[in-house]
Write an enzyme that holds these catalytic residues in place. Structure first.
Site, PDB file in Angstrom:
ATOM      1  N   LYS A   1      -0.804  -4.066  -3.345  1.00 32.42           N
ATOM      2  CA  LYS A   1      -2.098  -3.509  -3.166  1.00 32.42           C
ATOM      3  C   LYS A   1      -2.122  -1.820  -3.763  1.00 32.42           C
ATOM      4  CE  LYS A   1      -5.054  -2.112   0.864  1.00 32.42           C
ATOM      5  NZ  LYS A   1      -5.319  -0.716   0.415  1.00 32.42           N
TER       6      LYS A   1
ATOM      7  N   GLN B   1      -9.022   3.198   0.457  1.00 35.66           N
ATOM      8  CA  GLN B   1     -10.137   3.059   1.220  1.00 35.66           C
ATOM      9  C   GLN B   1     -10.546   4.193   1.970  1.00 35.66           C
ATOM     10  OE1 GLN B   1      -8.031   0.255   0.977  1.00 35.66           O
ATOM     11  NE2 GLN B   1      -9.113  -0.377  -0.415  1.00 35.66           N
TER      12      GLN B   1
ATOM     13  N   SER C   1       0.796  -1.332  -0.070  1.00 33.65           N
ATOM     14  CA  SER C   1      -0.094   0.178   0.036  1.00 33.65           C
ATOM     15  C   SER C   1       0.891   1.332   0.188  1.00 33.65           C
ATOM     16  CB  SER C   1      -0.840  -0.009   1.237  1.00 33.65           C
ATOM     17  OG  SER C   1      -1.933   0.832   1.094  1.00 33.65           O
TER      18      SER C   1
END
Length: 499
Positions: free
Chosen positions: A354, A358, A329
């Protein structure tokens, strides 16, 4: 209104139809991109007009304008039919919760999850209680609770959990069918208590049982060090996750290293599972010139917002980035941007993969939906989701870094042949005791290597690996792994700096 219909139509339909106390805070996620200097991610605007504040007529008009009555009437009809006709009485709230969970399940997105009020309350209490647990970032991968990375210095790291380990059971209870947060609540617990995780590890045929004693989880996210090679000083900044204070801590660490006269910098994000989108941006602004974006964000319509720094030029010293399979991420944003926009080398192994962003969306009644709203793209527009980022300089650690905990149900001895023996042979070789082979067959050479290790460890030299010998082997390997002289990836990162 500050509510964007394309984001909330699906989320709010059931709350309106069923009379749930749904109050959705309007969120303005990203700037429109009209300014050359894009702004940071914006969080929920608590003063904005929200769904729960609308009158009943406005609510109905809002829903009708978003979706039309046909689909919603079908949902309402299904709810009424089940509520009034099912063979047993059904709780209305249970149906509502199930419907929301069902909608999220259809997305087949492990990062979009729903937490009902009870789960959310338990989760918050657990987090706020003093940050106690095992210390590992987890995610759902192919419906399996999967370790992204153990936190540096945590019980999970010390017990030998590794990225991509899949958790099958917690204290003997299967986690199959649980959502991510239900599983997390089972794993967390008070300091000093023990939990046994049954792990499915890639490349290992049988599940492993790993005992972990819960403890206080370290909150520091930035660590500094220096290395010297050929008379030159390399500053090292390790980032273990991206939290609210990480960018401030990083800036302080960088300023100190620069004042101390470092000749180059290594940024280490190995095992870093990610964190706040805003913090990684602030760190990247230190290094990336303004002619290329730091990162790009793409919405559901394919519209992109680009984020820039204000730097005129790069730093006057070389930089390398260390990463591995536990870098995910925000760590991948940092790695990709340093390589594509800065031209810096990435040292280590391929990252986790990733590439989504979100946002936590409070539903007004204590429940929360964490929903994937955007893709993030590299400066060159690449999407690394489920692919990861390849290093420019690939370096793996010594083989014994990847060994597993020793499980000895029955003593291992001459003529045995299985994966447990192979694991022990790799350990012995890493400790300087030649087992003759590393294919899993317990040969006479392996027996002699075990005897030599036992003598060195002050044990009876039987040549048989029992539980005590297995424990000593684990202790010795952990010591070797933690010895910085064995860190081949760091050695290479420093070497690449001054080539």
């Amino acid at each position: 209104m500050n509510i964007k219909p394309r984001y909330v139509a699906l989320l709010m339909a059931l709350a309106v139809l069923f009379g749930a106390a749904g109050s959705y805070i309007g969120i303005e996620y990203f700037a429109d991109g009209t300014n050359e200097q894009a702004q940071s991610e914006q969080y929920a605007d608590k003063d904005a007009e929200n769904f729960g504040s609308l009158s009943e007529e406005e609510q109905k008009a809002f829903i009708q304008s978003m979706s039309g009555n046909t689909d919603l009437k079908k949902v309402e009809q299904a709810f009424t039919t089940i509520k009034e006709n099912y063979v047993e009485e059904v709780d209305k709230n249970t149906l509502v919760e199930g419907a929301i969970q069902g909608m999220l399940d259809t997305l087949e997105d492990p990062y979009s999850v729903y937490m009902d009020p009870e789960t959310m309350e338990q989760f918050n209490q657990t987090i706020e209680s003093s940050f106690q647990g095992i210390g590992a970032e987890v995610s759902m991968v192919n419906d399996k609770v999967t370790i992204v990375a153990p936190i540096k210095g945590s019980p999970a790291e010390e017990a030998g959990l590794k990225p991509n380990d899949q958790i099958l059971k917690v204290d003997g209870d299967s986690v199959e069918g649980l959502d991510l947060y239900e599983a997390v609540l089972k794993i967390r617990g008070e300091k000093g208590t023990e939990v046994t995780l049954q792990i499915d590890r890639p490349g290992v045929s049988e599940p492993l049982n790993i005992d972990i004693t819960r403890d206080d989880i370290p909150l520091e996210t930035v660590y500094t060090d220096t290395k010297e090679i050929n008379g030159k000083k390399a500053g090292v900044i390790e980032i273990t996750s991206f939290s609210e204070k990480t960018s401030d801590e990083f800036h302080e660490a960088l300023e100190k290293l620069e004042k101390d006269g470092m000749d180059g910098l290594v940024i280490d994000v190995r095992g870093n599972p990610g964190g706040l989108f805003t913090d990684v941006q602030e760190i990247l602004k230190e290094f990336i010139p303004k002619d290329k974006p730091i990162v790009q964000v793409e919405d559901r319509k394919g519209e992109k917002t680009r984020y820039f720094s204000e730097n005129e030029e790069k730093k006057p010293y070389p930089i390398t980035v260390l990463m591995d399979e536990g870098s995910a991420s925000a760590s991948e944003i940092l790695a990709a941007t340093m390589q594509e926009a800065g031209g810096y080398d990435l040292v280590g192994t391929k990252s986790f993969g990733k590439g989504t962003v979100q946002q936590a969306l409070p539903m007004g009644d204590g429940s929360t939906i964490k929903l994937t709203l955007f893709k993030w793209l590299t400066p060159d527009g690449n999407w690394i989701h489920e692919k990861g980022i390849e290093p420019t300089v690939k370096v793996k650690q010594p083989e014994y870094f990847y060994t597993n905990p020793v499980e000895v149900e029955e003593p291992l001895q001459y003529n045995d042949n299985d994966e447990k023996v192979k694991n022990i042979q790799i350990m012995l070789k890493g400790l300087g005791h030649d087992p003759g082979r590393t294919d899993g067959y317990y040969s006479k050479d392996t027996e002699a290597a075990v005897q030599a290790f036992q003598e060195e460890a002050g044990l009876e030299a039987t040549g048989v690996v029992d539980e005590k010998t297995g424990g000593k082997l684990e202790e010795a390997i952990i010591k070797e792994v933690r010895d910085e002289k064995n860190d081949k990836q760091m050695q290479k990162a420093v070497e690449v700096l001054f080539q």
